[in-house]
Scaffold this motif. Structure first.
Motif, PDB file in Angstrom:
ATOM      1  N   ASP A 138       0.794  -1.222   0.000  1.00 54.94           N
ATOM      2  CA  ASP A 138       0.000   0.000   0.000  1.00 54.94           C
ATOM      3  C   ASP A 138       0.828   1.274   0.000  1.00 54.94           C
ATOM      4  O   ASP A 138       0.311   2.338  -0.317  1.00 54.94           O
ATOM      5  N   ILE A 139       2.108   1.190   0.368  1.00 54.03           N
ATOM      6  CA  ILE A 139       2.929   2.398   0.447  1.00 54.03           C
ATOM      7  C   ILE A 139       3.595   2.671  -0.904  1.00 54.03           C
ATOM      8  O   ILE A 139       3.829   1.744  -1.685  1.00 54.03           O
ATOM      9  N   PRO A 140       3.908   3.933  -1.195  1.00 54.01           N
ATOM     10  CA  PRO A 140       4.604   4.241  -2.446  1.00 54.01           C
ATOM     11  C   PRO A 140       5.986   3.589  -2.489  1.00 54.01           C
ATOM     12  O   PRO A 140       6.693   3.534  -1.480  1.00 54.01           O
ATOM     13  N   ALA A 141       6.355   3.101  -3.672  1.00 53.01           N
ATOM     14  CA  ALA A 141       7.679   2.520  -3.906  1.00 53.01           C
ATOM     15  C   ALA A 141       8.288   3.236  -5.106  1.00 53.01           C
ATOM     16  O   ALA A 141       7.662   3.335  -6.159  1.00 53.01           O
ATOM     17  N   LEU A 142       9.509   3.743  -4.935  1.00 53.02           N
ATOM     18  CA  LEU A 142      10.182   4.514  -5.979  1.00 53.02           C
ATOM     19  C   LEU A 142      11.531   3.889  -6.292  1.00 53.02           C
ATOM     20  O   LEU A 142      12.185   3.339  -5.408  1.00 53.02           O
ATOM     21  N   PHE A 143      11.950   4.029  -7.554  1.00 52.56           N
ATOM     22  CA  PHE A 143      13.276   3.567  -7.969  1.00 52.56           C
ATOM     23  C   PHE A 143      14.181   4.774  -8.146  1.00 52.56           C
ATOM     24  O   PHE A 143      13.822   5.756  -8.794  1.00 52.56           O
ATOM     25  N   LEU A 144      15.391   4.679  -7.571  1.00 51.67           N
ATOM     26  CA  LEU A 144      16.389   5.743  -7.605  1.00 51.67           C
ATOM     27  C   LEU A 144      17.642   5.235  -8.294  1.00 51.67           C
ATOM     28  O   LEU A 144      18.045   4.086  -8.098  1.00 51.67           O
ATOM     29  N   LEU A 145      18.255   6.086  -9.095  1.00 52.29           N
ATOM     30  CA  LEU A 145      19.503   5.701  -9.759  1.00 52.29           C
ATOM     31  C   LEU A 145      20.555   5.288  -8.723  1.00 52.29           C
ATOM     32  O   LEU A 145      20.623   5.844  -7.630  1.00 52.29           O
ATOM     33  N   GLY A 146      21.377   4.329  -9.110  1.00 52.29           N
ATOM     34  CA  GLY A 146      22.401   3.806  -8.205  1.00 52.29           C
ATOM     35  C   GLY A 146      23.387   4.856  -7.736  1.00 52.29           C
ATOM     36  O   GLY A 146      23.768   4.895  -6.560  1.00 52.29           O
ATOM     37  N   ARG A 147      23.814   5.731  -8.629  1.00 47.43           N
ATOM     38  CA  ARG A 147      24.765   6.781  -8.242  1.00 47.43           C
ATOM     39  C   ARG A 147      24.159   7.705  -7.197  1.00 47.43           C
ATOM     40  O   ARG A 147      24.804   8.085  -6.227  1.00 47.43           O
ATOM     41  N   ASP A 148      22.881   8.046  -7.365  1.00 43.77           N
ATOM     42  CA  ASP A 148      22.203   8.921  -6.406  1.00 43.77           C
ATOM     43  C   ASP A 148      22.098   8.258  -5.033  1.00 43.77           C
ATOM     44  O   ASP A 148      22.388   8.875  -4.007  1.00 43.77           O
ATOM     45  N   GLY A 149      21.674   7.007  -5.013  1.00 43.45           N
ATOM     46  CA  GLY A 149      21.566   6.283  -3.740  1.00 43.45           C
ATOM     47  C   GLY A 149      22.908   6.164  -3.047  1.00 43.45           C
ATOM     48  O   GLY A 149      23.024   6.368  -1.835  1.00 43.45           O
ATOM     49  N   TYR A 150      23.941   5.863  -3.824  1.00 42.48           N
ATOM     50  CA  TYR A 150      25.290   5.743  -3.269  1.00 42.48           C
ATOM     51  C   TYR A 150      25.752   7.069  -2.668  1.00 42.48           C
ATOM     52  O   TYR A 150      26.305   7.102  -1.563  1.00 42.48           O
TER      53      TYR A 150
END
Length: 188
Positions: A138-150
């Motif tokens: 039920d909660i939002p799920a987002l994908f983030l670029l690997g470089r940004d997450g790192y």
């Protein structure tokens, strides 16, 4: 030089053209801004899960972005208490995107941002889809670029911080181009 109306028009027209060239529509992106720590005070781009998870009904002006422990979030989280009522930052790998989202939801998280585990990925968005289990989240799920997450995790480690403070979602169409602070390592 500060752009005037021409700069504003450039943002309005440039984003859709750029996005169309990458095969996405403008509404397929969601933006959030890191407010603290200051060295990563940028507006980041993420993509919502395609066929599972919720949507943001509220704009969070200041909410914690808490890196999950363990980072892949495929089971019990040792820092689950800190994720309750916050947003979790999770790494790709180990289990399905839906499984990660459900783990964060079970720990009371308001949303999950899943960064690619390829830390050199600064341009390729993965389409997060439902797994074959027929479960839901039920909660939002987002994908983030690997470089940004790192870069977010690295900044938190360097400052000895347990979380970042973010605003999410951010409406970038209301921000003049000269104020649109995107990470310098990621360009459209």
């Amino acid at each position: 030089m500060v752009p005037g109306a021409a700069g504003w028009c450039c943002l309005v027209f440039w984003l859709p053209a750029c996005v169309a060239a990458h095969g996405f529509r403008i509404h397929d992106y969601l933006y959030f801004q890191v407010l603290s720590p200051g060295d990563i005070r940028y507006i980041f781009t993420a993509t919502p899960a395609k066929d599972f998870g919720g949507i943001f009904h509220t704009r969070y002006e200041q909410i914690h972005l808490v890196p999950a422990e363990p980072p892949e979030a495929c089971g019990e989280l040792s820092n689950g208490f800190f994720i309750q009522d916050q947003i979790a930052l999770v790494e790709r790998g180990g289990c399905s995107f839906l499984s990660k989202t459900r783990v964060v939801q079970e720990h009371g998280g308001r949303a999950v941002i899943i960064s690619d585990n390829a830390v050199d990925n600064d341009s390729f968005y993965v389409e997060m889809i439902q797994d074959s289990t027929q479960r839901t989240a039920d909660i939002p799920a987002l994908f983030l670029l690997g470089r940004d997450g790192y870069m977010i995790r690295r900044s938190l480690e360097q400052h000895g911080l347990p979380w970042a403070i973010i605003s999410i979602p951010v409406n970038v169409t209301s921000i003049p181009t000269f104020e649109l602070l995107q990470p310098p390592w990621t360009f459209w």
